[in-house]
Design a protein around this motif. Structure first.
Motif, PDB file in Angstrom:
ATOM      1  N   ILE A  61      -3.092   1.464   9.625  1.00  0.00           N
ATOM      2  CA  ILE A  61      -3.562   0.161   9.116  1.00  0.00           C
ATOM      3  C   ILE A  61      -2.657  -0.953   9.629  1.00  0.00           C
ATOM      4  CG2 ILE A  61      -3.796  -1.238   7.019  1.00  0.00           C
ATOM      5  CD1 ILE A  61      -4.746   1.271   5.563  1.00  0.00           C
TER       6      ILE A  61
ATOM      7  N   PRO B 194       0.308   5.923  -0.430  1.00  0.00           N
ATOM      8  CA  PRO B 194      -0.614   7.049  -0.612  1.00  0.00           C
ATOM      9  C   PRO B 194      -1.057   7.159  -2.071  1.00  0.00           C
ATOM     10  CG  PRO B 194       1.224   7.700   0.778  1.00  0.00           C
ATOM     11  CD  PRO B 194       1.567   6.342   0.249  1.00  0.00           C
TER      12      PRO B 194
ATOM     13  N   GLU C 153      -1.730   7.242   7.833  1.00  0.00           N
ATOM     14  CA  GLU C 153      -2.891   6.360   7.661  1.00  0.00           C
ATOM     15  C   GLU C 153      -2.436   4.924   7.379  1.00  0.00           C
ATOM     16  OE1 GLU C 153      -6.419   9.125   5.823  1.00  0.00           O
ATOM     17  OE2 GLU C 153      -4.752   8.626   4.511  1.00  0.00           O
ATOM     18  N   ILE C 154      -1.383   4.802   6.589  1.00  0.00           N
ATOM     19  CA  ILE C 154      -0.847   3.472   6.288  1.00  0.00           C
ATOM     20  C   ILE C 154      -0.314   2.812   7.557  1.00  0.00           C
ATOM     21  CG2 ILE C 154       0.997   2.244   5.058  1.00  0.00           C
ATOM     22  CD1 ILE C 154       0.653   4.290   2.784  1.00  0.00           C
TER      23      ILE C 154
ATOM     24  N   ILE D 166       0.823  -1.210   0.000  1.00  0.00           N
ATOM     25  CA  ILE D 166       0.000   0.000   0.000  1.00  0.00           C
ATOM     26  C   ILE D 166       0.859   1.263   0.000  1.00  0.00           C
ATOM     27  CG2 ILE D 166      -2.003  -1.067   1.069  1.00  0.00           C
ATOM     28  CD1 ILE D 166      -1.192   0.029   3.718  1.00  0.00           C
TER      29      ILE D 166
ATOM     30  N   LEU E 265      -6.450   6.723   0.575  1.00  0.00           N
ATOM     31  CA  LEU E 265      -5.238   6.778   1.400  1.00  0.00           C
ATOM     32  C   LEU E 265      -4.423   7.990   0.986  1.00  0.00           C
ATOM     33  CD1 LEU E 265      -3.835   3.138   1.659  1.00  0.00           C
ATOM     34  CD2 LEU E 265      -4.437   4.646   3.545  1.00  0.00           C
ATOM     35  N   LYS E 266      -4.240   8.885   1.953  1.00  0.00           N
ATOM     36  CA  LYS E 266      -3.559  10.134   1.622  1.00  0.00           C
ATOM     37  C   LYS E 266      -2.184  10.275   2.260  1.00  0.00           C
ATOM     38  CE  LYS E 266      -7.948  12.595   1.035  1.00  0.00           C
ATOM     39  NZ  LYS E 266      -8.805  13.711   1.519  1.00  0.00           N
TER      40      LYS E 266
ATOM     41  N   TYR F 158      -6.975   3.750  -3.138  1.00  0.00           N
ATOM     42  CA  TYR F 158      -8.305   3.888  -2.542  1.00  0.00           C
ATOM     43  C   TYR F 158      -8.691   2.553  -1.895  1.00  0.00           C
ATOM     44  CZ  TYR F 158     -13.119   5.362  -1.850  1.00  0.00           C
ATOM     45  OH  TYR F 158     -14.328   5.706  -1.273  1.00  0.00           O
ATOM     46  N   VAL F 159      -8.876   2.583  -0.585  1.00  0.00           N
ATOM     47  CA  VAL F 159      -9.235   1.372   0.161  1.00  0.00           C
ATOM     48  C   VAL F 159     -10.698   1.031  -0.074  1.00  0.00           C
ATOM     49  CG1 VAL F 159      -9.479   0.345   2.449  1.00  0.00           C
ATOM     50  CG2 VAL F 159      -7.492   1.787   1.934  1.00  0.00           C
TER      51      VAL F 159
END
Length: 404
Positions: free
Chosen positions: A44, A12, A40-41, A10, A35-36, A15-16
């Protein structure tokens, strides 16, 4: 296009579409989002998520990643192979057991509601009511497991907390019997299932029944319920080690990402591993104030996919054999163009249960009710077979009326 990737892939800009885990295992407000950021990654990864689906029409692609269709075909093939062993023999029909099952459901809801209210008021749990209830549930399951388990899939937002506990008890007893666990251990596992969420009575109502995703702070409050329940049961006379362990560890996961102790799989007792499977299955198949339950067949497929990291795959395999890929009460579409409800499982063929048909898709009309055995030939054209499970809401049909 929807594709499955690993967490290592994954970045940035993707799209999840779906985080491959049960709804209580991730901290995000939505299931689908762009995912920006690297933060955020990392979030996860910190949630113990190993794989996910991305939507390549809305974000970056991974060219060699398998599509969702390819993954689903592989999962279906694996599930069918895993389920090719006998299931428990039924003593009476679903219809014959249904009235007794209804009485047990009513009695169980009343007793669990009383237990939970006592806990909320700081009173001691009365085990004199709990133990006979587990015996009644076990007796019903021995006569026909499909009657009570199909009834318990029907929950409202008002009785969910209580009926979820009854469902977990029922499924734990069914599971234990199917894998050959002795009678007393099975009884103790049933008690554990009935009391496993006792600690939720320490959770404020506005958090427990919140009609939406929880904030990080609220999620931390919810995550205290296994420890709170364990503490309550330690003070309850007559509660054994098995119910205590199930209550404390039913949210642990095989990869160590669960709670409260983040135990790796080899440190989680087998019965707690079984309880984890049962708890998630019942939770994701039930309608809640913040999400619609998914059909049992779809739930099993998702859980089989999750079992790579979160559940014991051997136990997940045994659970699928126990309740069937199309459990009793499942609405199904047949190759002949008829719609019906699964009434009994075949003892060795998960794809060939008994089905009560009542609607023709070809003529778009109800037809005389007929019960058919999909394991037997149907005229010169060969045996009928299940094409898919169906959503009862889509057809405006209550499958339960055809089980009585």
């Amino acid at each position: 296009m929807l594709k499955k990737i690993t967490v290592e892939q994954i970045k940035p800009g993707m799209y999840v579409h779906d985080l491959i885990c049960d709804w209580m295992s991730h901290p995000f407000v939505r299931n689908q989002f762009p995912l920006k950021t690297e933060a955020e990654i990392q979030k996860i990864r910190d949630a113990g998520i190993h794989e996910l689906y991305i939507d390549t029409d809305k974000g970056l692609d991974v060219s060699d990643a398998p599509t969702m269709e390819e993954v689903n075909a592989q999962l279906q093939a694996e599930m069918l192979e895993a389920a090719q062993e006998p299931v428990p023999v039924i003593q009476v029909s679903v219809a014959a057991e249904m009235e007794r099952a209804k009485k047990i459901r009513h009695q169980a809801t009343r007793i669990v509601r009383s237990v939970m209210q006592d806990v909320r008021l700081g009173k001691a749990i009365n085990m004199e009511n709990v133990e006979p209830l587990v015996e009644d549930i076990t007796s019903s399951l021995m006569r026909n497991g499909g009657a009570l388990t199909s009834l318990l899939r029907l929950k409202t937002k008002d009785d969910y907390t209580f009926l979820h506990s009854v469902s977990v008890c029922t499924l734990m007893v069914t599971f234990c019997k199917a894998v050959g666990i002795d009678t007393e251990t099975t009884r103790q596992a049933g008690i554990g299932g009935l009391l496993h969420d006792t600690g939720k009575m320490k959770v404020p109502d506005e958090v427990l029944n919140k009609p939406g995703r929880l904030t990080d702070e609220e999620f931390e409050i919810i995550k205290r319920h296994p420890s709170d329940g364990h503490a309550i049961l330690l003070e309850t006379q007559g509660v054994g080690d098995i119910p205590l362990d199930i209550t404390l560890h039913h949210h642990e996961r095989m990869d160590g990402s669960g709670y409260p102790d983040k135990l790796p799989g080899d440190q989680i007792h087998t019965l707690a591993q079984m309880a984890a499977i049962v708890d998630v299955y019942d939770a994701i198949t039930a309608d809640r104030c913040y999400h619609k339950g998914i059909p049992p067949a779809e739930a099993l497929k998702k859980m089989w996919e999750w079992s790579k990291f979160h559940f014991n795959p051997k136990l997940m395999q045994a659970f699928m054999r126990t309740i069937g890929i199309y459990p009793v009460g499942t609405l199904v579409r047949l190759e002949s163009g008829r719609v019906g409800v699964v009434t009994e499982l075949h003892e060795s063929n998960m794809l060939a249960p008994r089905v009560k048909v009542f609607f023709s898709i070809k003529s778009n009309t109800f037809i005389p009710v007929q019960e058919i055995d999909l394991s037997k030939p149907m005229g010169k054209g060969g045996a009928d077979r299940i094409l898919s499970h169906e959503d009862p809401a889509k057809w405006k049909i209550d499958p339960m009326r055809y089980l009585q």
